[in-house]
Design an enzyme around this catalytic site. Structure first.
Site, short mmCIF file in Angstrom:
data_model
loop_
_atom_site.label_atom_id
_atom_site.label_comp_id
_atom_site.label_asym_id
_atom_site.label_seq_id
_atom_site.Cartn_x
_atom_site.Cartn_y
_atom_site.Cartn_z
N ASN A 186 -2.13 0.14 6.46
CA ASN A 186 -1.69 -1.02 7.17
C ASN A 186 -0.81 -1.85 6.49
O ASN A 186 -0.73 -2.95 6.29
CB ASN A 186 -2.98 -1.91 7.74
CG ASN A 186 -3.65 -2.32 6.66
OD1 ASN A 186 -3.50 -2.03 5.23
ND2 ASN A 186 -4.62 -3.32 6.75
N HIS B 92 -2.05 -5.56 1.53
CA HIS B 92 -3.44 -6.17 1.39
C HIS B 92 -3.09 -7.71 0.83
O HIS B 92 -1.86 -7.86 0.09
CB HIS B 92 -4.28 -5.54 0.35
CG HIS B 92 -5.38 -6.36 -0.08
ND1 HIS B 92 -6.49 -6.46 0.76
CD2 HIS B 92 -5.48 -7.19 -1.08
CE1 HIS B 92 -7.39 -7.24 0.10
NE2 HIS B 92 -6.66 -7.76 -1.04
N LYS C 6 0.75 -1.27 0.01
CA LYS C 6 -0.13 -0.13 0.02
C LYS C 6 0.92 1.28 0.10
O LYS C 6 2.12 1.10 0.22
CB LYS C 6 -0.94 0.13 1.05
CG LYS C 6 -2.04 -1.19 1.12
CD LYS C 6 -2.94 -0.92 2.28
CE LYS C 6 -3.89 -2.36 2.16
NZ LYS C 6 -5.02 -2.06 3.26
N GLU D 53 -9.21 -11.28 -7.70
CA GLU D 53 -8.34 -10.04 -7.38
C GLU D 53 -7.11 -10.22 -8.34
O GLU D 53 -6.60 -9.11 -8.82
CB GLU D 53 -7.66 -10.05 -6.12
CG GLU D 53 -8.88 -9.78 -4.86
CD GLU D 53 -8.57 -9.61 -3.51
OE1 GLU D 53 -9.24 -9.27 -2.87
OE2 GLU D 53 -7.22 -9.94 -3.25
N TYR E 166 -12.42 -2.89 -4.23
CA TYR E 166 -12.74 -2.79 -2.71
C TYR E 166 -14.35 -2.98 -2.81
O TYR E 166 -14.96 -2.44 -1.76
CB TYR E 166 -12.19 -1.94 -1.80
CG TYR E 166 -11.04 -2.09 -1.26
CD1 TYR E 166 -10.61 -3.38 -0.42
CD2 TYR E 166 -9.76 -1.38 -1.72
CE1 TYR E 166 -9.32 -3.44 -0.24
CE2 TYR E 166 -8.50 -1.52 -1.31
CZ TYR E 166 -8.11 -2.61 -0.45
OH TYR E 166 -6.96 -2.84 0.05
#
Ligand code: CMP
Length: 140
Positions: free
Chosen positions: A113, A116, A10, A127, A50
């Site tokens: 965070n 992913h 990220k 995905e 998402y």
């Protein structure tokens, strides 16, 4: 079983310059990069990726964060790749992540965070297909 999973480093971790350290953890755990790209996601791409979270209260913050800078997207292949990658990441909330996991070591908050990863083999297929054409996954 031999599996593939989608991994995204990220914007926070790309900005921190820890891409190589994170990829080294994947490789040391037996996960192999079979597809890779750096990308600054558009709002539409992030919202689509998402979409499963679109009714959650954190959706807008999640999308804003994911488009705040470039990300590194890879497909990883290995034995039990989905779970292996999840174990390396640690809990979604870095405050709950076990010491030595990527999120414990590099993440600041549940939004920022660091990584992913797909949550299941079926999700991983969708995905990976979201970001990579068959011709971008190796060996062909
Ligand atoms: P990720 O694995 O990318 O999937 C969805 C993301 O939403 C998650 O990591 C977190 O960064 C973010 N998020 C923010 N708040 C929450 C929450 N309460 N529960 C789950 N995910 C959250």
């Amino acid at each position: 079983a031999l599996e593939r999973t989608l991994s995204i480093i990220k914007p926070d971790a790309v900005a921190k310059n820890v891409v190589g350290e994170i990829y080294a953890r994947f490789e040391k755990a037996g996960l192999k990069i079979v597809a890779a790209k750096m990308k600054h996601l558009s709002r539409k791409e992030a919202e689509g990726f998402y979409a499963v979270h679109k009714d959650r209260p954190f959706f807008n913050a999640l999308v804003e964060f994911m488009i705040s800078g470039p990300v590194m997207i890879t497909a990883l292949q290995g034995e039990n790749a989905v779970l292996a990658h999840r174990d390396l990441m640690g809990a979604t909330n870095p405050k709950e992540a076990k010491p030595g996991t990527i999120r414990a070591d590099f993440a600041e908050s549940i939004d920022a965070n660091a990584v992913h990863g797909s949550d299941a083999v079926e999700t991983a297929k969708a995905e990976i297909a979201y970001f990579f054409a068959e011709t971008e996954i190796f060996p062909r």
